[in-house]
Structure formats: C-alpha cells, structure tokens
Motif scaffolding. Structure first.
Motif, mmCIF file in Angstrom:
data_model
loop_
_atom_site.group_PDB
_atom_site.id
_atom_site.type_symbol
_atom_site.label_atom_id
_atom_site.label_comp_id
_atom_site.label_asym_id
_atom_site.label_seq_id
_atom_site.Cartn_x
_atom_site.Cartn_y
_atom_site.Cartn_z
ATOM 1 N N ILE A 51 -1.920 -11.578 -17.876
ATOM 2 C CA ILE A 51 -1.862 -12.375 -16.643
ATOM 3 C C ILE A 51 -2.717 -11.719 -15.558
ATOM 4 N N ASP A 52 -3.445 -12.557 -14.827
ATOM 5 C CA ASP A 52 -4.213 -12.061 -13.671
ATOM 6 C C ASP A 52 -3.426 -12.371 -12.400
ATOM 7 N N CYS A 53 -2.674 -11.369 -11.908
ATOM 8 C CA CYS A 53 -1.879 -11.580 -10.694
ATOM 9 C C CYS A 53 -2.783 -11.663 -9.471
ATOM 10 N N LEU A 54 -3.904 -10.918 -9.541
ATOM 11 C CA LEU A 54 -4.682 -10.674 -8.329
ATOM 12 C C LEU A 54 -5.445 -11.898 -7.842
ATOM 13 N N VAL A 55 -5.902 -12.736 -8.761
ATOM 14 C CA VAL A 55 -6.756 -13.833 -8.330
ATOM 15 C C VAL A 55 -6.006 -14.723 -7.332
ATOM 16 N N CYS A 56 -4.698 -14.825 -7.499
ATOM 17 C CA CYS A 56 -3.907 -15.620 -6.544
ATOM 18 C C CYS A 56 -3.373 -14.772 -5.389
ATOM 19 N N HIS A 57 -3.072 -13.495 -5.652
ATOM 20 C CA HIS A 57 -2.337 -12.726 -4.640
ATOM 21 C C HIS A 57 -3.184 -11.739 -3.848
ATOM 22 N N ASP A 58 -4.461 -11.628 -4.185
ATOM 23 C CA ASP A 58 -5.309 -10.732 -3.404
ATOM 24 C C ASP A 58 -5.425 -11.235 -1.970
ATOM 25 N N ASN A 59 -5.059 -10.404 -1.025
ATOM 26 C CA ASN A 59 -5.245 -10.773 0.377
ATOM 27 C C ASN A 59 -6.378 -9.988 1.034
ATOM 28 N N SER A 60 -7.102 -9.207 0.223
ATOM 29 C CA SER A 60 -8.178 -8.405 0.817
ATOM 30 C C SER A 60 -9.487 -9.179 0.866
ATOM 31 N N GLY A 61 -9.579 -10.218 0.057
ATOM 32 C CA GLY A 61 -10.817 -11.003 0.018
ATOM 33 C C GLY A 61 -11.914 -10.327 -0.766
ATOM 34 N N THR A 62 -11.594 -9.264 -1.527
ATOM 35 C CA THR A 62 -12.646 -8.541 -2.251
ATOM 36 C C THR A 62 -12.601 -8.788 -3.750
ATOM 37 N N TYR A 63 -11.588 -9.489 -4.221
ATOM 38 C CA TYR A 63 -11.438 -9.661 -5.668
ATOM 39 C C TYR A 63 -12.243 -10.853 -6.176
ATOM 40 N N SER A 65 0.834 -1.209 0.000
ATOM 41 C CA SER A 65 0.000 0.000 0.000
ATOM 42 C C SER A 65 0.868 1.257 0.000
ATOM 43 N N LYS A 66 2.161 1.089 0.277
ATOM 44 C CA LYS A 66 3.039 2.268 0.312
ATOM 45 C C LYS A 66 3.643 2.598 -1.054
ATOM 46 N N PHE A 67 3.392 1.722 -2.047
ATOM 47 C CA PHE A 67 3.982 1.961 -3.370
ATOM 48 C C PHE A 67 3.115 2.916 -4.182
ATOM 49 N N GLU A 68 3.776 3.979 -4.682
ATOM 50 C CA GLU A 68 3.054 4.953 -5.503
ATOM 51 C C GLU A 68 2.424 4.322 -6.734
ATOM 52 N N GLU A 69 3.157 3.363 -7.315
ATOM 53 C CA GLU A 69 2.662 2.711 -8.543
ATOM 54 C C GLU A 69 1.277 2.109 -8.342
ATOM 55 N N LEU A 70 0.967 1.777 -7.081
ATOM 56 C CA LEU A 70 -0.312 1.106 -6.837
ATOM 57 C C LEU A 70 -1.371 2.051 -6.270
ATOM 58 N N GLN A 71 -0.951 3.254 -5.943
ATOM 59 C CA GLN A 71 -1.896 4.205 -5.345
ATOM 60 C C GLN A 71 -2.617 4.999 -6.413
ATOM 61 N N LYS A 72 -3.381 4.314 -7.215
ATOM 62 C CA LYS A 72 -4.136 5.058 -8.240
ATOM 63 C C LYS A 72 -5.393 4.291 -8.624
ATOM 64 N N ASP A 73 -6.221 4.962 -9.385
ATOM 65 C CA ASP A 73 -7.414 4.298 -9.906
ATOM 66 C C ASP A 73 -7.047 3.632 -11.216
ATOM 67 N N PHE A 74 -7.115 2.307 -11.234
ATOM 68 C CA PHE A 74 -6.774 1.598 -12.463
ATOM 69 C C PHE A 74 -7.986 1.578 -13.381
ATOM 70 N N ASN A 75 -7.737 1.824 -14.653
ATOM 71 C CA ASN A 75 -8.840 1.812 -15.626
ATOM 72 C C ASN A 75 -9.287 0.401 -15.944
ATOM 73 N N ASN A 76 -8.339 -0.500 -15.966
ATOM 74 C CA ASN A 76 -8.709 -1.887 -16.223
ATOM 75 C C ASN A 76 -7.679 -2.814 -15.576
ATOM 76 N N ALA A 77 -8.009 -4.101 -15.611
ATOM 77 C CA ALA A 77 -7.193 -5.086 -14.910
ATOM 78 C C ALA A 77 -5.789 -5.198 -15.514
ATOM 79 N N HIS A 78 -5.691 -5.047 -16.843
ATOM 80 C CA HIS A 78 -4.369 -5.144 -17.480
ATOM 81 C C HIS A 78 -3.386 -4.138 -16.898
#
Ligand code: HEM
Lengths: 220, 526
Positions: free
Chosen positions: B145-157, B51-64
């Motif tokens: 590639i869908d990284c999130l389906v395996c690595h999501d730890n929030s339980g919301t994906y 959550s501290k990475f700037e690269e991830l602190q944004k609104d993504f337009n799509n999963a890619h």
C-alpha cells in the motif's frame, strides 16, 4: 320615455372589472409561460400567474356567494325567446339601425345570446381553467421520496386543456370588447358598467320590477 | 355593500402585491452556515505531530518500509484500504441483466487511454500501491500500500513515470513520512485532475485550476470562498470514500451528494424545491464546465502511429497549445467553457465489457440508466466524450491494445507503433480471442458532472430550459415541459380562432360605420 336606471350594483361592477383585469393579466402571463409572448420573463410570468390565479379564485368565491344570495344567478338562465331575433340583429339589423330586439330590464339585463355565452363561461370555461390550473400547480412529477401531492404520469393533458381554455378566453375578450360598443350608443354599455346607470326605455313592468327588487332588499 | 367591497379590496389587493414583492427578492440564500474545515476549531490543531515519532525519524531504504512503519501504529488501516476501490480498481456491483459483477479500472475499457491491461507499469502510477506491474501483483500484501500519495502534506512526494507506482528514488521518504496528514486537494488532484494523461482531459470539471481558483469557477473550492478540500464532501470513514465516478461505477450507493450539506429543500422558493424531484442540483448549478482550462471532447485513435521522416513519433499543437495530434495517441478535439449535455439518470449504470458484442454505434462505453417515468431518475448534466478506437471486425468486439512497455519489441503501441501487434499482445494478455482483423469504430462515453459548481446567481436561468428555441433540455423529449412544449394543432387552431374573431370584428365594425354614414347622408339628403 327614457329613464336612467340603476342596472349594475356596486359589487357587480367591482367583480366585473377585477375579473376583467385578472383574466387579461392571467392571459398575458399565461401565454408567456406558454412561450407565445416575451414580456415579463418566464420566471416572473410564472410567479405572477400563480399569484393572480389565487386572487382570481378568491374573487370567484365571493362572486359565487353574491350570485347565490342576490338571486343574480337567474340572469344567466338560458332562454330561447328572442334568441333568433338577437342573432338576426347582429347579422343584419344592426346595419339598418333597427332597434335592439331585447329590452334591458333590471330583472333581465342580458339578451339571450349573452345569457348563453356568460353561462358557458361561468359553468364551463372558468371552472375548467381553475381546475386545470390547480392541477397544473399541484402536479408532481413521477418521483420517489416524501413530497406527495398529485401524482399523474404526465403534465401534457392538463396543460393542453388549460391552453385550450386560455385560447377560448382570449377570443371571448376580443368579441366582448367589440360587442360592448353595440349598445344604444357606442359607449353607453361601458358607461353603465362604470357608473352603474344606464338610460333605458321605460316600461310599466319595469317600475314593478324595481319595486320587487327594493322589497326583496337586493343590495345596491 | 360598501363594507363588503372594502373587505374584498383588503383581502385581494395587499396579498397580491406582497406576494409579488416577496417573490421579487429572488432566492437569497447565498449565505450558508457552513464552516470550512480550516476555520473550524475542531480541525485546527492536529492531535498528533508525526515528526515526533521515532518510528518515522529514519532513512527509509524503500517505500515499503514506510508503509510498514505506518501500519505498526495504524494496525487495522491496511485492511480498510484493501477493501476500497482505490486499491482494488474494481468493485462488486449488481447490474440488471448481468448479475453480480466485479468492474473497475482493472478490467474495463474506455474511450480515452482505453484500458490498463498489458500496460500496468505506466498506468499504475495512479494506483495507491507499489509494484503493480502485471497480473502477478499481490493485492493481499499490506506493505504494497502507498500511504503517502494520499497523506503527504509536504507537497514533495511524487510517483515516478513507468515505475508501477513507486516514487522517484530521489524523494526523502523520511521527511514525507513525518509530514503526513489528512489528504489535501493536491493529494487527490495529482491523479484525479490528470486522469487520461493530462490536466482536465477526462471529466472536464476536475482541473488543476481548482487548487487556486475563484468562486466563478468553483464556489466550494475557491480560495476566496470556502476553500474546501475534496474530502470535505467525499467524506471518508474507515478509508471508504463517498463518491462515484460512473465511468467505472454501476450502483446508486455511497455517493457524495449536495443534499448531505445543503438539505433536500435548500431553496427559499418552493417552486425551485419542487424542481429537485426531477432535476439534479448539478443541472442548474453547473451551467458550464471546463471553465478554466480546456477538456478533451473527442479522441480519434485511428490516426495514431504516424511517424516523421526519421521514423520518430511527433506531435502537433493547436493555437492554444493543446495537442491536436500525437503519434502515440491519435487526434484530439478540445473544448472550453462548455455547455453540458443532459440525460435522465437514476444513479445506476452499465458498462461495455470486453466480452460484449457490439450492438450499436456509436458503441456506448457506459450507459447511464433512467428515463422520465423512472421515479428515481433526475435530469443530470453530463460531458459526452466521443471516441474512435480499435475493434475486432470479425468478432465484433472492442479490443484492448497493449500501450506501454519498458522496452521496444514487446508489441507496445507507444514503443513499436504497430497496431496489429499491439492488439494481439493486449488481447493475449487479457485472454480473449482476437481474429486479427481490426478496424476503428465510433464510441461514446457519458460522464456526469458534479464539480465546478457556480455561485447561485450564475446558475441556469428558467428560460434557458423553458423556451421553445434552443432549450438546454431540447433533447429530453419524453415529457411535457411548460414553455418548451406545446401542441402544434391546438396552437394553430387557437391562433386561427383569434385571427378569425379579429377579422370578424373589423368587418362588422366597418359595415356598421359604412351603413351609419350612408344613413346619415340619406337623412341629410332628405
Ligand atoms: C384560477 C385560475 C388559474 C390557475 C390556478 C392557473 C394556473 C396555471 C398554472 C399553475 C400554470 C403553469 C405555470 C407554472 O408552471 O407555474 C398555468 C399556465 C398557463 N395559464 Fe393559467 N391559471 C389560471 C387561469 C388562467 C387564465 C384565466 C388564463 C388565460 C386567460 C390562463 C392561461 C394560461 C396559459 C396560456 C398557460 C400556459 C400553458 C402551457 O403552455 O402549458 N390561466 N396556469
């Protein structure tokens, strides 16, 4: 003249009763493993059968030593003398109260039939049971990997030989238990194997034999 | 002499008793040295907080875009993922008699939902990618590639239904991207618990109940036990997971094994260690499967496509609330707390390929290899799933029907309820000939069990196999097993001998008694 004679030495009696108990126990646990009985549960039967088997082997080693060092093995040398008479005695004579055809003496405690049967047990049935039993124990199924012992393609033949021997031993025990009641009196044979002493017809030759025994320092 | 006997007694008796007592204790190695990851200091504190990475602190337009953000730091991981079976849905495998093959979910057929060909749009909801709609999918584009389906730890994906692997549009991708971590049970379970279209349907020992369960159901994953995650056994390095599902796998390599943690001789009792030569751990330690929820045991496609008066598909549930009938899928049978079947298995398997001709019924969808005399084979517990599914009566081959499409009128069975058309469409998509003459044929699938391991004290007891009646291994007849097997002729002969000797003894004793008493009388008379 009748006389109390010391027929069965202390070790002999110990060996006899230990062997009797072990064979009975091995028989019961063995036939539970075989699937014929349900007494201890399969797992316990296997455990106890294996333990009793080792005890039996130790006993056999001591018994062999004793037989060799005391010359007692000669008691089992087969003889044709009186063989027919002994058979006739069991088939007919015994019902007419005819006397035992074979006299028990210290140097010849066994009648010719006993000699044959016991010899058969000692050189055939029991060795076959021990050897097949040990094969059974150390048998390993076809495998790769590093547990290496005896690798034979199947357990079946070992098991069949072991089972056959077990049946023969059961039959022996039944007949043996009955035949011990055919002594002078119903219990005289049993008493002898417990106390060591048996009342037998005395003959001059026996005194000599007894002397012989003492001289050669056979342990009593 | 006395001394000899004393010595003998000392030698013979105590060991006998001691060995007995020691043996009674059982195999008391319930406690293992295993430290669950959750309690292992090594794993307690993540070295990175995404959550501290700037690269991830944004609104993504799509999963890619999320994937691209991941790969901008984890630059080499994309290549790793692309070489694993989760991505390719096929593996290279050498199969005796076939040579080198490339088999997997991509091209195999089973007797559950059968196969994905022509229906990718819905089936690839469980693919770790985005956009596998048809043959045109680009397996070389790392942003798929869908990284999130395996690595999501929030339980919301969540991946959406019928969306070729894309997530629901409502999902906050930024939040998910900031909550990534090592895969949890939930991540694996979202696909593996629900394979074949419902919870616990396929394998029978992969059940959503494992997310929150007790030791009775699964010693490893129990909340009150080690509470292990899937990846603690399915150890993954460079995105290559250990573990095999023999519905699609063929070779004995890179398997997740019990011995990896427990060692090759884990029992105190050596007799049990010896069993491991020929018996898989699972055989004794998974006495039952589908312990918490039922699993499908039979799937009959032949009854599918019935519609109600309004021309609508319908479903019938059984008393326990499971589907007994579905217009789209046919009829089912279910089972719970089942005793496994047992087979010899050496770790290799063959599969029915759509290009194979049928040469036996039931058709074996997969064939697990092994027999007693095979040095690598062990006895394994399996679930056998029976099916009835369409085949080409003329060409004598199983066929693949097209199951799903977004729209009606494309020949999808689940939309148009037309068998003939759906098979035609499916076979056309695959590029295999179809005669147009279809029927239904019995099939079988064999699934080895490795999950739902019971506590040691609940493992299969000796006498459940070593018994003449109802042995668990009654069907494995190619070897001699003590307690189960015997030679009937020998047993009969032995019993007759025993009976004869008993009869002989009784007759002899009676004659003796009679003759003795008559002698007594005679002498008394005198
Ligand atoms: C030193 C002597 C003996 C040894 C080493 C031995 C060893 C064994 C072993 C290892 C087994 C297989 C059980 C297992 O899997 O652990 C067995 C089975 C058996 N034993 Fe023995 N045993 C001996 C003596 C006897 C005796 C004296 C009897 C009978 C009076 C007997 C009767 C049986 C029977 C009936 C079975 C079951 C065979 C089958 O169904 O396959 N054993 N024995």
């Amino acid at each position: 003249m009748k006389k109390q004679v010391y027929l069965y030495y202390r070790f002999e009696r110990f060996w006899h009763w230990a062997q009797a108990i072990l064979i009975l126990f091995l028989g019961f646990t063995g036939f539970e493993i075989h699937g014929s009985l349900d007494i201890f549960g399969f797992e316990a039967a296997v455990k106890w059968h294996n333990i009793a088997a080792w005890a039996f082997i130790v006993l056999i080693v001591f018994a062999i030593f004793w037989h060799l060092t005391t010359n007692a093995w000669k008691q089992y040398l087969p003889t044709a003398k009186n063989l027919k008479a002994q058979m006739e005695f069991y088939v007919t004579g015994i019902f007419r109260n005819t006397p035992h055809p074979t006299k028990k003496t210290i140097l010849s405690k066994l009648n010719p039939l006993q000699r044959l049967v016991y010899l058969g047990l000692k050189v055939l049935v029991i060795p076959v049971m021990v050897v097949s039993g040990l094969f059974y124990m150390f048998y390993r199924y076809p495998q790769s990997g590093d547990i290496e012992t005896i690798n034979i393609s199947g357990l079946e033949n070992i098991a069949l030989v072991h089972t056959l021997g077990a049946f023969l031993l059961v039959v022996f025990v039944i007949v043996h238990l009955y035949l011990i009641t055919t002594g002078h009196t119903v219990t005289s044979n049993l008493k002898a194997m417990i106390t060591g002493y048996e009342e037998i017809e005395e003959e001059d030759a026996d005194e000599e034999a007894e002397e012989e025994v003492r001289k050669h320092d056979i342990p009593v | 002499m006395k001394r000899l006997i004393t010595v003998l007694l000392i030698l013979l008796v105590p060991p006998f008793i001691l060995m007995g007592i020691a043996g009674m204790g059982g195999n008391g190695d319930d406690e293992t040295d295993y430290v669950p990851r959750k309690q292992d200091p090594m794993y307690q504190d993540a070295s990175v907080d995404h959550s501290k990475f700037e690269e991830l602190q944004k609104d993504f337009n799509n999963a890619h875009e999320v994937t691209k953000a991941c790969l901008s730091c984890h630059t080499e991981r994309g290549k790793e993922v692309m070489s694993n079976a989760h991505w390719n849905w096929e593996r290279d495998a050498h199969i005796k008699g076939r040579g080198v093959t490339y088999l997997g979910k991509k091209n195999l057929i089973n007797n559950f939902c059968t196969g994905i060909a022509g229906s990718e749009g819905t089936c690839t909801r469980c693919h770790i990618g985005y956009g596998w709609e048809d043959k045109s999918f680009d397996f070389n584009d790392q942003s798929n590639i869908d990284c999130l389906v395996c690595h999501d730890n929030s339980g919301t994906y969540r991946k959406a239904k019928g969306a070729a692997g894309y997530p629901y549009p409502s999902i906050d991708l930024g939040f998910v991207a900031q909550s990534v971590g090592s895969p949890k049970k939930e991540n694996c379970g979202i696909c593996h618990f629900f394979s074949a279209g419902g919870n616990n349907v396929k394998n029978g020992a992969l059940d959503k109940a494992l997310l929150n369960t007790t030791k009775d159901v699964d010693v490893h994953m129990a909340k009150d036990g080690a509470d292990m995650a899937c990846v603690e056994c399915h150890i993954t390095e460079k995105h290559q997971m250990k573990g095999k599902y023999y519905g699609v796998s063929s070779m004995d390599r890179n398997r997740a094994t019990c011995t990896n943690c427990h060692g090759a001789r884990p029992h105190e009792d050596n007799l049990l260690n010896e069993h491991t030569i020929k018996v898989a751990c699972q055989t004794c330690h998974i006495p039952r499967y589908a312990k918490a929820n039922p699993t499908k045991t039979r799937w009959d496609w032949s009854t599918a496509t019935k519609l109600d008066e309004d021309g609508k598909p319908y479903s019938i549930d059984n008393d326990e609330g499971q589907h007994e009938y579905l217009s789209i899928k046919g009829s089912f049978e279910w089972g719970q707390n089942l005793k496994p079947d047992y087979i010899w298995f050496n770790g290799t398997a063959d599969h029915y390929l759509l290009s194979d001709e049928i040469d036996e019924t039931p058709v074996q969808i997969n064939t697990l290899k092994g027999k007693y005399s095979d040095e690598d084979a062990k006895i394994w517990p399996v679930k056998i799933h029976k099916g009835k599914q369409p085949y080409d009566k003329k060409y004598n081959r199983l066929v693949q029907m097209k199951l799903w499409d977004e729209e009606k009128g494309q020949g999808a069975l689940w939309k148009d309820f037309n068998w003939a058309l759906s098979i035609e469409k499916g076979m056309e998509y695959i590029g295999l000939p179809y005669s147009g003459d279809y029927g239904f044929i019995s099939t079988e699938m064999t699934l080895p069990l490795s999950h739902m391991v019971s506590p040691a004290d609940q493992s299969v007891k000796c006498e459940e196999c070593h018994t003449r009646s109802n042995s668990r291994l009654a069907k494995l007849e190619d070897f001699y097993m003590p307690g189960r097997d015997y030679n009937a002729a020998l047993d009969t002969m032995g019993s007759i001998l025993i009976i004869l000797s008993l009869i002989g003894v009784v007759i002899h004793a009676t004659l003796r008694a009679v003759s003795a008493s008559s002698r007594k009388k005679a002498s008394a008379n005198k």
